[in-house]
Design a protein around this motif. Sequence first.
Motif, PDB file in Angstrom:
ATOM      1  N   HIS A 154       2.432  39.210  11.469  1.00  0.00           N
ATOM      2  CA  HIS A 154       2.395  38.691  10.101  1.00  0.00           C
ATOM      3  C   HIS A 154       2.559  37.173  10.042  1.00  0.00           C
ATOM      4  CE1 HIS A 154       2.238  39.029   5.865  1.00  0.00           C
ATOM      5  NE2 HIS A 154       2.786  40.216   5.753  1.00  0.00           N
ATOM      6  N   ASP A 158      -1.342  36.770   6.051  1.00  0.00           N
ATOM      7  CA  ASP A 158      -1.088  37.971   5.260  1.00  0.00           C
ATOM      8  C   ASP A 158      -2.392  38.745   5.076  1.00  0.00           C
ATOM      9  OD1 ASP A 158      -2.537  36.698   3.203  1.00  0.00           O
ATOM     10  OD2 ASP A 158      -0.728  35.875   2.305  1.00  0.00           O
ATOM     11  N   PRO A 305       3.798  42.997  -3.013  1.00  0.00           N
ATOM     12  CA  PRO A 305       3.447  41.590  -2.771  1.00  0.00           C
ATOM     13  C   PRO A 305       2.500  41.064  -3.841  1.00  0.00           C
ATOM     14  CG  PRO A 305       2.181  43.012  -1.319  1.00  0.00           C
ATOM     15  CD  PRO A 305       3.069  43.918  -2.134  1.00  0.00           C
ATOM     16  N   THR A 307      -0.181  37.882  -4.330  1.00  0.00           N
ATOM     17  CA  THR A 307      -0.857  36.843  -3.565  1.00  0.00           C
ATOM     18  C   THR A 307      -0.945  35.531  -4.337  1.00  0.00           C
ATOM     19  OG1 THR A 307      -2.877  36.251  -2.376  1.00  0.00           O
ATOM     20  CG2 THR A 307      -3.140  37.545  -4.386  1.00  0.00           C
ATOM     21  N   ASN A 321       0.221  32.729   5.273  1.00  0.00           N
ATOM     22  CA  ASN A 321       0.930  33.628   4.361  1.00  0.00           C
ATOM     23  C   ASN A 321       1.184  32.905   3.049  1.00  0.00           C
ATOM     24  OD1 ASN A 321       2.041  36.283   5.865  1.00  0.00           O
ATOM     25  ND2 ASN A 321       1.891  34.584   7.321  1.00  0.00           N
ATOM     26  N   THR A 391       1.085  48.334  -1.033  1.00  0.00           N
ATOM     27  CA  THR A 391       0.082  47.274  -1.007  1.00  0.00           C
ATOM     28  C   THR A 391      -1.269  47.830  -1.429  1.00  0.00           C
ATOM     29  OG1 THR A 391      -0.543  47.651   1.320  1.00  0.00           O
ATOM     30  CG2 THR A 391       1.264  46.118   0.892  1.00  0.00           C
ATOM     31  N   ALA A 414       0.102  47.341   5.900  1.00  0.00           N
ATOM     32  CA  ALA A 414       0.997  46.187   5.863  1.00  0.00           C
ATOM     33  C   ALA A 414       2.180  46.458   6.787  1.00  0.00           C
ATOM     34  CB  ALA A 414       1.485  45.940   4.438  1.00  0.00           C
TER      35      ALA A 414
END
Length: 468
Positions: A154, A158, A305, A307, A321, A391, A414
């Motif tokens: 990671h 991402d 998450p 973005t 990321n 995700t 993920a």
Amino acid sequence: MTETWSKFSAFERLFADEAVPNNPVVITACLTLSENPSETWLYSSLLPRILAHPRFSARMVRRSTRYPYFESVPGFTAESELLKQYHVALEPVIDLSLPHDKRNKLFQSRLSEIMSEDLDRYRPLWRLFFFPCWSIEASSCQEQSSTLVFRIHHTVADGIGLVKYLMSEVIDDNTGSNVKHLTTPHRHAQEAGKHAGVRCEARLTKKSRWFPALQDFAANLKTVFGTLRPESDNAFVRSRLGGQKVCALLPPTMYTVDILKKAARALGITINDLFYTAVSGAVRAYLKECGDDPNVLKGVRCGIPFTKHMVDEFRTTDVSNQLAMVTVPLHIHIDDRKDRLVECTHTMNVTKTGFAPGLVLTLLGVIARLPAFIRKPLWRLLTKSGSCLFTNVPGPRKEVSIGGIKIACIHFFAPADGHCGVIIALHSYNGKITSSVYGDKTRISDPQRLVELLNNEVSELIKLSDVQ
């Protein structure tokens, strides 16, 4: 001066710590190919495109600087022995005489083993596994199909960054393949209530109409402080992480992106709202089968998450990321699916439009700059604030090829960050949806059951919309 691509962002510094043993922070992508390419194709067509970005030929180092950074490995090319010795693994053919369901179990067992392994920190942080004569889709000709399993730490990037890199640099033709959010314009929970039924409207009290701003502010504060509070006791967090991973992935579902858009539009919500509600229902059903009483588990939360990537263009800096992570309540204590839909939609609206993601991102940036003896325990605390991670990664909207070979479907896992032991993932590609679940065996003993429950919940929500 250190180049931009080699610098670690705040999130990447936290991922580099891997503060919890036996839980590698590694992304896994499974690409099913419509053909069974030769080994030459791997080294001449695929790998040179992957290595186009310097992060894929660099290793993580910690020397005189306070923070880790990427450093290029000399001579690391697609044809180098250094790459061939470790980074590419050719798996044996799974017995073709077996029925597909048994071959699938063998594949998922091997995939679970792969996902249990960490990556060598002294090498570039990725590995590629090639499974010849295998496809997750039973209808395809197995001998003429194959599957690529790509493992990426990671700290490299991402999920959204990797998908953008795939569409910009790896596939044959990126015309019209810009990343788009898999959502429709969001609407308020009040409108969702109108479509979801009378009992949903009853939950929207007079107080919520008079004080929406105040309630949303309180909800954002609750989200932020919820990120700092350990999760409620349930089957997903009750046991210690053991290190052995298990996974389950299903072929593309019968419901397409077009059907989901129509259903979401009919319900007055977004596709993400629909998926989030489906995750809530699936977790409720699974925990109930595990012996928990979901009616009293009001505090169960899920990590989601958000973005920060620009969605309409690709830049070299996108291989990084750029995300914020928040934990939100799953509302699994609500038995009625319509009522749960309204609560989940409202929670997502407040989270998307509020200040919680930005504040959490700022908080993580501060934590990432603290000394290791403070940073690591704080990160462990943060990753205890959710029972699972959900995700939804949007992929290419049309079928794409790599070196002349078409990609049939994509599954995306993920990583399980810190103490999080259960990951639920959805991925869109070519107008279809694939679903997968993986986690630590001590936390989720039957991932196949959970992914089946997830698909069932999506189907029930589509029925609720009356979309044919």
